[in-house]
Structures are given as structure tokens and as C-alpha cells.
Design a protein around this motif. Sequence first.
Motif, mmCIF file in Angstrom:
data_model
loop_
_atom_site.group_PDB
_atom_site.id
_atom_site.type_symbol
_atom_site.label_atom_id
_atom_site.label_comp_id
_atom_site.label_asym_id
_atom_site.label_seq_id
_atom_site.Cartn_x
_atom_site.Cartn_y
_atom_site.Cartn_z
ATOM 1 N N THR A 60 1.520 -5.114 38.917
ATOM 2 C CA THR A 60 2.003 -6.417 38.456
ATOM 3 C C THR A 60 2.428 -7.282 39.627
ATOM 4 O OG1 THR A 60 2.745 -5.509 36.334
ATOM 5 C CG2 THR A 60 3.738 -7.588 37.039
ATOM 6 N N HIS A 64 0.921 -10.876 40.782
ATOM 7 C CA HIS A 64 1.777 -12.041 40.980
ATOM 8 C C HIS A 64 1.620 -12.600 42.390
ATOM 9 C CE1 HIS A 64 4.825 -10.978 37.546
ATOM 10 N NE2 HIS A 64 3.629 -11.314 37.101
ATOM 11 N N ASP A 67 -1.496 -14.617 42.566
ATOM 12 C CA ASP A 67 -1.335 -15.887 41.851
ATOM 13 C C ASP A 67 -0.558 -16.893 42.684
ATOM 14 O OD1 ASP A 67 -2.627 -14.677 39.758
ATOM 15 O OD2 ASP A 67 -0.825 -14.354 38.546
ATOM 16 N N GLN A 89 7.141 -15.695 46.187
ATOM 17 C CA GLN A 89 7.486 -14.509 45.414
ATOM 18 C C GLN A 89 8.877 -13.973 45.719
ATOM 19 O OE1 GLN A 89 4.802 -11.122 45.785
ATOM 20 N NE2 GLN A 89 5.162 -10.592 43.650
ATOM 21 N N ARG A 123 -2.115 -17.516 35.574
ATOM 22 C CA ARG A 123 -1.452 -17.991 36.803
ATOM 23 C C ARG A 123 -0.352 -18.988 36.488
ATOM 24 N NH1 ARG A 123 -7.220 -18.323 39.809
ATOM 25 N NH2 ARG A 123 -7.221 -16.208 40.638
ATOM 26 N N THR A 126 2.682 -16.997 35.604
ATOM 27 C CA THR A 126 3.342 -16.462 36.796
ATOM 28 C C THR A 126 4.198 -17.523 37.470
ATOM 29 O OG1 THR A 126 1.536 -14.891 37.186
ATOM 30 C CG2 THR A 126 2.967 -15.399 39.058
ATOM 31 N N TYR A 130 8.533 -17.476 38.044
ATOM 32 C CA TYR A 130 9.230 -17.560 39.327
ATOM 33 C C TYR A 130 9.955 -18.892 39.488
ATOM 34 C CZ TYR A 130 7.164 -13.165 40.823
ATOM 35 O OH TYR A 130 6.822 -11.835 40.928
#
Length: 392
Positions: A60, A64, A67, A89, A123, A126, A130
Motif C-alpha cells: 500500500t 501511495h 501516486d 508522503q 490517485r 491517495t 494525505y
Amino acid sequence: MSSPSEASNESGLILSTEVEEMRGIRPFPNTSLETAGQLANQVAGHAIYNRYLSQKSANTLKRHARDLELFAEYLLDVGIMPEHGADFQTNPKAWLGVTWGIVEGFIAWQLQEGYAVTTVNARLSTVKVYAQMAVKAGTVPREEGMLIQSVKGFSRSGAANVDAKRPQTRIKDVTYTYKPDGQKQTVVVSRRNTKKRHPVLLTRQDAHLLRQVRNDSPQAVRDALLVSLLLDHGLRASELALLKASDINLTRGTIHFYRPKVKGTAHEWTTHKLTQKAHELCREYLNQHYPPTLLPDGPLILTTTRLKRNGAGGQLLQKGMNRVRLSERVAWLGKQIGLSKLSAHDCRHFCATQMAQMGYGVDELMAWFGWTSAQTAVRYIASAEVQKRYKG
């Protein structure tokens, strides 16, 4: 686990220092609840990324990362340079300045680039996850965060309509079946992988310019070195990011490096004889600019301070550049000589093309670039033979 010890003082009972550190809190005697709450929000906001990442599987997190790397590529492609880096990230500050309009633009950009609608939706999800954490960290305003969360992807019927209006390419490769209004309908969509459709073709003059040290700063030597390793040795960005100072043997003139993409194969580890230019740059970089305190096992390609207009700055820091920042830097260096969207893979493509034109065989190319398939080497050799034939 032992119970928290307590100590009495004028302001009442407080937790012992040992327990405070264990729990990650710092009490503030006589602090109002409102003020303490704001301080707690700041601490928790910056820790939320680590907490989230610790709960996710490796696959995962890898998805991420891809992405968010593409999100960074989109920003660079439209001319936006992230002032606080592109590590979306793990670094909350990277989200400073991101708005719902930028996220909407990310969707449009992906559609223009030919990505599948289902991929675009994934995407977007994701980015929203975040971005929401960045709201809690205080780097994205709450109102802006709500607008970002309001950005919608595509429903099944909406995706079918979008795909029906887009150019249809690679028809034999990918098809998607939708059932709008209860009717079965097969829609052929445009689909591309994460690589660019066409590489940036470098000339030898371009490569010569990219290898030059632009000024007297350590940053300029680092830039010339990282480009030289990409152009002359065909390293992937991930391989370059993992290099340590000890991987360079100045006495023997070699570089020893790891290839995570082909882990478990005969090409996982390899050693190259440094080209003359790469060897010269390694010697200058390590002997004159690299911090001695980081030797021998510090990261080879280090981040730097900002280079000012008067030529000051550009000093090497203690932290290595990750794959995203390396890609950013390559793109920026390319723009300085008039090349748009230059990537590390373009440099690798240039290296393979040059070696094929010099007459290297299939086995030699496979060993040098870490390819597990001979077909890749054959394509470069065949291309070189065609070019030679047309030249006469």
C-alpha cells in the motif's frame, strides 16, 4: 509495565520525566486548557503521518508513493516548483500551497496524459487522504482541505462517457466493460504505463552540457556528478538514491551498487569501471566537498542549501536526496539547457543508445544495465543498426 510515578510540587501532581518521554508528552504547569489543546494539536498533527504509515502494508505504501510521485511530476510538468520539496508522503510542509484547483488540475492532466479513469480515481483518493492529514498538521487551511475533499472522481457511467470521447490507443491491450443505464457496453479506453510515451532524445552535445560544473558551489559539482552517473552508467534514479560514499572506490576507479528492481537475480549487485569524467567528478566531490563526518557510509548524493543569485550557498547538507528529489533535479537541469521534461530514464536511454552504437553485444548490455530480458538489449542494437544503415 510499571505504573506512572508521581511527584508533588507547588503546581500539583505531574508525570515523571521518564513517563513523559515514554508517552511523548510534555506537561505545561499553569497552562490553560485552550492553549494546551492548541499545542497538542500541533504535536499530534506532525506525528499523524508516521502513525498512518506505520499501519499500512508495504504494498500500500509503495502504491501511495507512486501516486504522490506522479502528483509531483504533474506539478513540475505544469511549471510549479514545490518550494518545500516534493516528499508528499512523509513531509507535511510539502503540502503548503496545494489547493483544490491544483488537485482538479491533476485529474485533467492525467486524462490528457492518457491514464485510465479507474487509475485517476485511485490517485485522487491517495491525494485526498494525505491532504487531509496535512490539514491536521496545519499546513493546509481547514477551508481549503474541505474543498479538496469535495473534488470528485468519476462514476462508472461518467468514466464510460469520458473514455468514449478520448482518443483510442492500444486497443488490443486494455478494454473496460461498463453497464450504464442497465445496458452492457464495452468501451475501449486509452491506457499508458508510468513511462513517458516518447523519451527525450539527448544529443552528445546535450550530454556534454549536462556534465559540466555550472559554478564554483558544491551543489554544482554534485549536479554534474549525478548527471554523469545517469548518462555514463545508466543508473536508475532508485539506484542513484541508494548509493553511499563507500560505494565509490577512487583508487580502483569503480562504483559498486545495488539494483532493487531486479532483486534476487544475478544483476542485483554490480560493479562498473567509472568513466573518466565520472571518476574526475567523484574525486573532486568526495575529496573537496563531501562532509568528512559522513564518511564512509553516508549517502553519496546529498541535498544542499539554496544557491543564491550572488553565487553564495549550495553547501552540502547531511541528508541524501531521495528518488523524487533526484527526478526533480534532473528535470530542472534539463530545462537549463532547453530540454523539457528530462528524466533519469531519458539519461539511461541515452547511455544504452550510445553503447549499442559503439558495438556492445546483448550480454554486455544486459550486464551493464541490469536487464533480465535480452529483448530490451536487442531493441537498442537493432535501432543502432538501422541508424547506421541510413547514415550510409
